[in-house]
Design an enzyme around this catalytic site. Structure first.
Site, PDB file in Angstrom:
ATOM      1  N   TYR A  43       0.683  -1.345   0.062  1.00 41.17           N
ATOM      2  CA  TYR A  43       0.019  -0.038   0.106  1.00 41.17           C
ATOM      3  C   TYR A  43       0.880   1.169   0.013  1.00 41.17           C
ATOM      4  CZ  TYR A  43      -2.993   3.704   1.854  1.00 41.17           C
ATOM      5  OH  TYR A  43      -3.570   4.881   2.164  1.00 41.17           O
ATOM      6  N   LYS A  44       1.997   1.354   1.048  1.00 36.43           N
ATOM      7  CA  LYS A  44       2.589   2.540   0.892  1.00 36.43           C
ATOM      8  C   LYS A  44       4.306   2.313   0.716  1.00 36.43           C
ATOM      9  CE  LYS A  44       0.472   5.717   4.446  1.00 36.43           C
ATOM     10  NZ  LYS A  44       0.620   6.189   5.736  1.00 36.43           N
ATOM     11  N   TYR A  75     -11.130  -3.866   4.051  1.00 38.58           N
ATOM     12  CA  TYR A  75     -11.814  -4.170   5.536  1.00 38.58           C
ATOM     13  C   TYR A  75     -12.795  -5.162   5.419  1.00 38.58           C
ATOM     14  CZ  TYR A  75     -10.573   0.694   6.890  1.00 38.58           C
ATOM     15  OH  TYR A  75      -9.826   1.961   7.202  1.00 38.58           O
ATOM     16  N   HIS A  89     -13.036   6.985   9.967  1.00 39.57           N
ATOM     17  CA  HIS A  89     -12.135   6.921   8.981  1.00 39.57           C
ATOM     18  C   HIS A  89     -11.912   8.514   8.882  1.00 39.57           C
ATOM     19  CE1 HIS A  89      -9.253   6.934   5.674  1.00 39.57           C
ATOM     20  NE2 HIS A  89      -9.042   5.600   5.841  1.00 39.57           N
ATOM     21  N   GLY A  90     -10.924   9.094   8.458  1.00 41.18           N
ATOM     22  CA  GLY A  90     -10.693  10.586   8.103  1.00 41.18           C
ATOM     23  C   GLY A  90     -11.380  10.648   6.790  1.00 41.18           C
ATOM     24  N   ASP A  92     -10.485  11.933   4.056  1.00 36.69           N
ATOM     25  CA  ASP A  92      -9.407  11.931   3.032  1.00 36.69           C
ATOM     26  C   ASP A  92      -9.686  11.115   2.102  1.00 36.69           C
ATOM     27  OD1 ASP A  92      -8.551  10.395   4.897  1.00 36.69           O
ATOM     28  OD2 ASP A  92      -6.700  10.610   4.089  1.00 36.69           O
ATOM     29  N   GLN A  98      -7.869   5.263  -2.337  1.00 34.40           N
ATOM     30  CA  GLN A  98      -8.549   4.392  -1.069  1.00 34.40           C
ATOM     31  C   GLN A  98      -9.984   4.533  -1.443  1.00 34.40           C
ATOM     32  OE1 GLN A  98      -7.670   4.045   2.607  1.00 34.40           O
ATOM     33  NE2 GLN A  98      -6.380   5.754   2.772  1.00 34.40           N
ATOM     34  N   ASP A 203      24.385  -4.634 -25.781  1.00 35.97           N
ATOM     35  CA  ASP A 203      24.451  -5.396 -24.710  1.00 35.97           C
ATOM     36  C   ASP A 203      25.718  -6.315 -24.498  1.00 35.97           C
ATOM     37  OD1 ASP A 203      24.110  -6.195 -21.943  1.00 35.97           O
ATOM     38  OD2 ASP A 203      22.369  -7.267 -22.534  1.00 35.97           O
TER      39      ASP A 203
END
Ligand code: SPV
Ligand code: MG
Length: 432
Positions: A43-44, A75, A89-90, A92, A98, A203
């Site tokens: 995710y991050k 979830y 949840h925020g 945002d 999301q 190469d």
């Protein structure tokens, strides 16, 4: 007492999170769904603290009643397990990556009459700076070790070719959401084929190490993910030991060297061109010399076996794998140019019967029907997509150049191009 569910996908706790917990606690008993390490990576980014450490921190925050594992960004599974009355949840997540997660939460809550409470997202500039401190992941000492760390958390890792700042950014930032899960690449492969091609050269180890290092530096300047260098043959042993030190100093995580000698050609030519495999003894001494020269504990020297490419047989490949591991190799890359993955699977099975732990790497350019999930199940640790950005980018540019020539103007090429506004804002001015 109502049950309130809050998902946490962070390892940097700040006042914004505390505020969310406080507000959630006013609604009932707070259960935190803490994202797994693997889901955090997809995710991050790789969390700087492990799940267990994050669990202990979150558990001790006032207002938190329980902490449970949330295995994926979706979830759904946890909502259908714990049936919270309220999800907090925020606000945002109404737009952006999301959004589908939010929509699914609303759907699932509807199934049993749960409620979503959204609270204003804190836009405090200091919190943003804190989050951006992840830029420190790009610091050589931190970046270098992340390949090994990630290998312990996820199998297989998925690595994409990069040969410039912009292709590095594509590997760093591309994210896809699918069935409640997010997917990202775990790092970059600085391919000799693509680095040479970008410079209009064959190469054959013609692009020298100084130039390869400049490419790595360009990528490093704008990314944070771990880098694996395609080190070709590694060159002379006397030169390779210097290369190892340079790469370590830069923060490269691993170099893969192939057991060929003389004028190296690309492996995918196979036996169509003359290529010579190195002797086991000589290549083993190159690995040992590299390991001896190494100064950090995290850097990896991965030995690439060309026996299947050069039709020397499975027994030769397995003998070499065993010898290279004994010489100190931190991993084995087994290469094949067959469409059918059978020989890769056979090697993996036989290798794993004797060696459960040494990381195995594959480059499925030819055997491209196998999914990462299957590679992982069969015992592969790293999957490298070695050339797909170059192979897709080049025909697109060629088509555009042709369209301009054919029409004696650029209008007809415009549909194939990114809008000017988008290209101007693609790279933000501020440094992150
Ligand atoms: C490269 O990407 O340069 C590689 C992989 O070495 S391969 O092209 O398959 O040989
Ligand atoms: Mg190469």
């Amino acid at each position: 007492m109502k049950k309130v569910y809050v998902c946490f996908a962070t390892d940097i706790i700040h006042g914004g999170h505390i505020k969310v917990i406080k507000q959630a606690a006013q609604l009932g008993s707070v259960m935190i769904g803490l994202l797994s390490d693997e889901a955090m990576i997809d995710y991050k980014r790789m969390p700087m603290l492990s799940f267990e450490e994050r669990r202990q921190i979150v558990e001790s925050i006032k207002g938190v009643d329980s902490v449970v594992l949330q295995e994926e960004l979706s979830y759904a599974k946890n909502l259908r397990t714990y049936y919270p009355d309220i999800v907090v949840h925020g606000n945002d997540w109404v737009t952006g990556i999301q959004r589908p997660i939010r929509e699914e939460v609303i759907e699932v809550l509807k199934e049993y009459g749960g409620e979503l409470v959204e609270i204003p997202y804190s836009s405090d500039k200091n919190y943003k700076i804190l989050e951006e401190s992840i830029a420190r992941l790009a610091i050589p000492d931190i970046r270098r070790g992340r390949l090994r760390q990630m290998m312990n958390l996820k199998k297989p890792l998925s690595i994409l070719e990069a040969h410039s700042g912009i292709t590095g950014l594509i590997a760093e930032k591309t994210i896809v959401m699918q069935n409640g899960k997010t997917y990202q690449f775990d790092g970059m492969w600085v391919s000799s084929l693509c680095d040479s091609t970008a410079k209009g050269k064959p190469d054959i180890e013609l692009v020298d190490m100084s130039s390869r290092i400049k490419t790595i530096d360009d990528i490093m300047e704008v990314t944070t993910k771990p880098i694996i260098l395609d080190g070709d043959t590694g060159g002379l042993i006397e030169h390779f030991v210097y290369t190892v030190r340079t790469l370590e100093r830069m923060g490269v995580s691993a170099v893969i060297i192939e057991d060929k000698t003389g004028l190296k050609k690309n492996s995918l030519f196979g036996t169509d061109v003359e290529q010579t495999q190195d002797s086991i003894e000589h290549f083993s001494s190159k690995i040992s010399a590299g390991k001896k020269a190494q100064r950090t504990k995290e850097f990896m020297i991965i030995a690439r076996i060309e026996s299947l490419i050069l039709e020397k047989g499975m027994d030769d490949a397995l003998l070499r794998a065993d010898s290279y591991v004994k010489a100190g190799a931190d991993g084995i890359m087994i290469h094949s140019r067959k469409k059918d993955p059978a020989e890769i699977f056979e090697f993996t099975k036989k290798f794993r019967e004797k060696d459960k732990h040494t990381p195995l790497v594959v480059v499925p350019t030819s055997f491209n029907t196998v999914t990462e999930e299957e590679f992982g199940r069969r015992g592969i640790n790293i999957v490298i997509y070695a050339n797909q950005l170059t192979r897709s980018g080049f025909p697109a540019m060629q088509k555009t150049a042709q369209a301009i020539l054919e029409n004696h103007r650029a209008k007809e090429a415009d549909d194939m191009c990114m809008p000017i506004k988008e290209i101007l804002t693609l790279i933000p001015e501020e440094i992150v």
